[in-house]
Design a protein around this motif. Structure first.
Motif, PDB file in Angstrom:
ATOM      1  N   LYS A 154      39.868  40.204  40.849  1.00  0.00           N
ATOM      2  CA  LYS A 154      40.719  39.422  39.948  1.00  0.00           C
ATOM      3  C   LYS A 154      41.301  40.298  38.841  1.00  0.00           C
ATOM      4  N   ILE A 155      40.440  41.141  38.262  1.00  0.00           N
ATOM      5  CA  ILE A 155      40.907  42.030  37.199  1.00  0.00           C
ATOM      6  C   ILE A 155      41.943  43.011  37.728  1.00  0.00           C
ATOM      7  N   GLN A 156      41.671  43.571  38.890  1.00  0.00           N
ATOM      8  CA  GLN A 156      42.592  44.561  39.444  1.00  0.00           C
ATOM      9  C   GLN A 156      43.929  43.936  39.839  1.00  0.00           C
ATOM     10  N   LYS A 157      43.916  42.687  40.245  1.00  0.00           N
ATOM     11  CA  LYS A 157      45.178  42.019  40.559  1.00  0.00           C
ATOM     12  C   LYS A 157      46.031  41.851  39.304  1.00  0.00           C
ATOM     13  N   GLU A 158      45.369  41.566  38.190  1.00  0.00           N
ATOM     14  CA  GLU A 158      46.110  41.499  36.937  1.00  0.00           C
ATOM     15  C   GLU A 158      46.687  42.867  36.575  1.00  0.00           C
ATOM     16  N   GLN A 159      45.880  43.898  36.782  1.00  0.00           N
ATOM     17  CA  GLN A 159      46.370  45.253  36.540  1.00  0.00           C
ATOM     18  C   GLN A 159      47.551  45.587  37.451  1.00  0.00           C
ATOM     19  N   PHE A 160      47.455  45.134  38.700  1.00  0.00           N
ATOM     20  CA  PHE A 160      48.510  45.437  39.671  1.00  0.00           C
ATOM     21  C   PHE A 160      49.814  44.715  39.310  1.00  0.00           C
ATOM     22  N   LYS A 161      49.700  43.501  38.774  1.00  0.00           N
ATOM     23  CA  LYS A 161      50.900  42.783  38.328  1.00  0.00           C
ATOM     24  C   LYS A 161      51.585  43.544  37.202  1.00  0.00           C
ATOM     25  N   GLN A 162      50.764  44.050  36.284  1.00  0.00           N
ATOM     26  CA  GLN A 162      51.322  44.816  35.180  1.00  0.00           C
ATOM     27  C   GLN A 162      51.955  46.104  35.680  1.00  0.00           C
ATOM     28  N   ALA A 163      51.312  46.764  36.635  1.00  0.00           N
ATOM     29  CA  ALA A 163      51.874  47.996  37.194  1.00  0.00           C
ATOM     30  C   ALA A 163      53.193  47.725  37.902  1.00  0.00           C
ATOM     31  N   SER A 164      53.280  46.609  38.622  1.00  0.00           N
ATOM     32  CA  SER A 164      54.536  46.248  39.308  1.00  0.00           C
ATOM     33  C   SER A 164      55.648  45.985  38.301  1.00  0.00           C
ATOM     34  N   PHE A 165      55.293  45.289  37.217  1.00  0.00           N
ATOM     35  CA  PHE A 165      56.299  44.998  36.186  1.00  0.00           C
ATOM     36  C   PHE A 165      56.807  46.287  35.535  1.00  0.00           C
ATOM     37  N   ASN A 166      55.865  47.181  35.218  1.00  0.00           N
ATOM     38  CA  ASN A 166      56.265  48.437  34.571  1.00  0.00           C
ATOM     39  C   ASN A 166      57.100  49.307  35.502  1.00  0.00           C
ATOM     40  N   GLU A 194      47.035  52.340  41.579  1.00  0.00           N
ATOM     41  CA  GLU A 194      46.625  50.941  41.410  1.00  0.00           C
ATOM     42  C   GLU A 194      46.627  50.210  42.753  1.00  0.00           C
ATOM     43  N   GLU A 195      47.627  50.491  43.568  1.00  0.00           N
ATOM     44  CA  GLU A 195      47.737  49.834  44.871  1.00  0.00           C
ATOM     45  C   GLU A 195      46.566  50.215  45.777  1.00  0.00           C
ATOM     46  N   ASN A 196      46.216  51.519  45.771  1.00  0.00           N
ATOM     47  CA  ASN A 196      45.100  51.970  46.601  1.00  0.00           C
ATOM     48  C   ASN A 196      43.772  51.378  46.138  1.00  0.00           C
ATOM     49  N   ARG A 197      43.562  51.357  44.808  1.00  0.00           N
ATOM     50  CA  ARG A 197      42.331  50.757  44.281  1.00  0.00           C
ATOM     51  C   ARG A 197      42.243  49.276  44.619  1.00  0.00           C
ATOM     52  N   ASN A 198      43.352  48.601  44.534  1.00  0.00           N
ATOM     53  CA  ASN A 198      43.383  47.178  44.849  1.00  0.00           C
ATOM     54  C   ASN A 198      43.046  46.936  46.322  1.00  0.00           C
ATOM     55  N   LEU A 199      43.597  47.764  47.196  1.00  0.00           N
ATOM     56  CA  LEU A 199      43.330  47.628  48.625  1.00  0.00           C
ATOM     57  C   LEU A 199      41.858  47.910  48.944  1.00  0.00           C
ATOM     58  N   GLU A 200      41.297  48.958  48.340  1.00  0.00           N
ATOM     59  CA  GLU A 200      39.888  49.290  48.566  1.00  0.00           C
ATOM     60  C   GLU A 200      38.969  48.154  48.108  1.00  0.00           C
ATOM     61  N   THR A 201      39.280  47.554  46.963  1.00  0.00           N
ATOM     62  CA  THR A 201      38.462  46.443  46.465  1.00  0.00           C
ATOM     63  C   THR A 201      38.591  45.230  47.370  1.00  0.00           C
ATOM     64  N   GLU A 202      39.787  44.946  47.873  1.00  0.00           N
ATOM     65  CA  GLU A 202      39.977  43.825  48.807  1.00  0.00           C
ATOM     66  C   GLU A 202      39.154  44.031  50.074  1.00  0.00           C
ATOM     67  N   LYS A 401      46.746  48.605  28.791  1.00  0.00           N
ATOM     68  CA  LYS A 401      46.543  47.293  29.411  1.00  0.00           C
ATOM     69  C   LYS A 401      45.384  47.340  30.416  1.00  0.00           C
ATOM     70  N   ASN A 402      45.329  48.397  31.210  1.00  0.00           N
ATOM     71  CA  ASN A 402      44.254  48.545  32.187  1.00  0.00           C
ATOM     72  C   ASN A 402      42.898  48.723  31.504  1.00  0.00           C
ATOM     73  N   GLN A 403      42.900  49.452  30.394  1.00  0.00           N
ATOM     74  CA  GLN A 403      41.652  49.611  29.651  1.00  0.00           C
ATOM     75  C   GLN A 403      41.145  48.274  29.125  1.00  0.00           C
ATOM     76  N   SER A 404      42.044  47.451  28.662  1.00  0.00           N
ATOM     77  CA  SER A 404      41.654  46.127  28.160  1.00  0.00           C
ATOM     78  C   SER A 404      41.097  45.262  29.277  1.00  0.00           C
ATOM     79  N   LEU A 405      41.766  45.291  30.432  1.00  0.00           N
ATOM     80  CA  LEU A 405      41.273  44.500  31.562  1.00  0.00           C
ATOM     81  C   LEU A 405      39.926  45.026  32.059  1.00  0.00           C
TER      82      LEU A 405
END
Length: 433
Positions: A154-166, A194-202, A401-405
């Motif tokens: 869940k946290i990483q998905k929020e990070q990934f949304k922010q990365a996509s926006f940036n 971020e994408e690779n970390r998200n995939l590994e966690t999934e 942002k990632n540090q906060s999440l």
């Protein structure tokens, strides 16, 4: 036409809702389903029924044993004539019938065996509880492993949304020339990580869920739709000092059974008082003297019947000291089972002490993590304001942002670990959570 459009829209909305449905599973539900499906527990339940069926009460052991015997024999040559009890040279047919009944009026072994039977039933029940307790601990650990991965995702998905926006924002700014191409490369690299970390966690999350449901022996559930329910508002803090450990209970029952074994061996040295009853009759016929004046079959059975009633006292005097050796061996076994109780208590105390220390460590860490989360949110607020005004780069804002999440997840995971330890201690000490 409008009606068809409405139906189509409703159908698409229904499909979207159906595809997005989640299947929530709580820890209680997982425990219940796992206990229902576990083969070893089912085997233990059947063993309890088998022991119960084989149990004999004292009354059942004291019931008389009744036997009916019948035999037919032929004597050829020189035999004894049953009518005169004299030896004759002829062939005689004999039909003998016996009915015997015997019961022990006083038998100390019967009492000892009946008591052992009751303890045997309690033993197999305790063995089943031990299996259940160990299985619950496995389910608990696997459940929280999935929960950790679920919350991290869940946290990483929020990070990934922010990365996509940036990434999208930097791409547009590079396109219009307000940002250099190097900023886009940096952002693309950050996005790829971020994408690779998200995939590994999934992938880890999917594996952990499959392992949990395999442990529960459940194969008819789509694990990709399963969502575990955190117990964040239901942390178990049980101040009851009552101790109920299945392993300690089993050790205590083993000790009680060993004491009954000593009593059973001693019962072999005590006298046994029995009562018996016998009924017999016979029929005979001289085969060579076919025309002899022989009474009919039923008349002979009536005339030749005899009955016997009596009591017997058996007092053991000497058996080569075999009983004494068995009693000594049983006493040693009793001492072993008594030490086994202390061993289980020591193991439990050590295990609980380690978990208590882990709990203390997590509680100390929780304060530090909450402080870190507060600082991370404050840093994010100021950095976001600078980012909006164009004073900081997007990659710096993304990092903050990632540090906060991450700080938020660390607090969440630490709280989950405290829950896990509380539940584990309750299972160890009281076999409940």
């Amino acid at each position: 036409m409008n009606r068809k459009i409405v139906i189509t829209v409703l159908f698409l909305m229904f499909c979207a809702l159906a595809s997005g449905q989640e299947n929530p599973w709580s820890l209680t539900k997982c425990m219940e389903m796992a206990l229902q499906n576990n083969i070893e527990i089912k085997i233990r339940q059947l063993e309890i029924k088998r022991i119960q069926k084989s149990q004999n009460s004292v009354l059942n052991r004291m019931l008389p044993v009744i036997n009916l015997y019948g035999e037919q024999g032929y004597n050829f040559g020189s035999t004894i004539d049953p009518s005169t009890n004299g030896r004759v040279s002829s062939n005689i047919q004999n039909d003998n019938f016996y009915l015997n009944a015997r019961t022990n009026l006083i038998d100390f072994s019967a009492f000892a065996n009946a008591q052992k039977d009751k303890i045997n039933i309690e033993q197999v029940k305790a063995e089943k509880e031990v299996v259940e307790n160990e299985y619950k601990l496995q389910i608990l650990e696997s459940y929280y492993q999935v929960l950790y991965a679920q919350e991290l995702l869940k946290i990483q998905k929020e990070q990934f949304k922010q990365a996509s926006f940036n990434l999208d924002r930097i791409t547009k700014e590079v396109t219009i020339g307000s940002k250099p191409q190097s900023d886009l490369y940096d952002m693309q690299l950050s996005f790829s990580e971020e994408e690779n970390r998200n995939l590994e966690t999934e992938q880890l999350y999917a594996i952990k869920k499959i392992q949990l449901f395999q442990l529960m022996n459940i194969t008819d559930v789509a694990t990709d739709e399963v969502v575990l329910e955190p117990y964040l508002n239901e942390r178990t803090i049980d101040s009851d000092n009552e101790l109920y450990s299945p392993k300690i209970k089993l050790a205590e029952l083993n000790h009680q059974n060993s004491l009954k074994s000593i009593r059973l061996e001693r019962a072999s040295n005590y006298p046994v008082l029995s009562a018996y009853y016998g009924y017999s009759t016979f029929y005979y016929k001289n085969i060579k003297q076919a025309n002899a004046n022989t009474d009919s079959f039923f008349n002979q059975l009536e005339d030749n019947k005899s009955q016997q009633v009596g009591m017997q006292l058996s007092v053991p005097i000497f058996n080569g000291f075999r009983n004494s050796k068995k009693i000594s061996a049983s006493k040693i076994a009793g001492d072993q089972t008594k030490l086994a109780i202390e061993k289980e208590k020591q193991l439990l105390d050590k295990q609980v002490a380690l978990e208590e220390q882990n709990k203390k460590n997590y509680l100390q860490l929780q304060h530090k993590l909450m402080e870190k989360e507060k600082y991370a949110k404050a840093s994010l607020a100021t950095t976001q304001a600078k980012f909006i005004s164009g004073k900081v780069e997007a990659i710096l804002y993304s990092s903050v942002k990632n540090q906060s999440l991450s700080a938020e997840y660390e607090v969440l995971k630490n709280d989950l670990q405290l829950q896990y330890i509380d539940l584990k201690i309750n299972l160890l000490r009281k076999n409940r959570f």
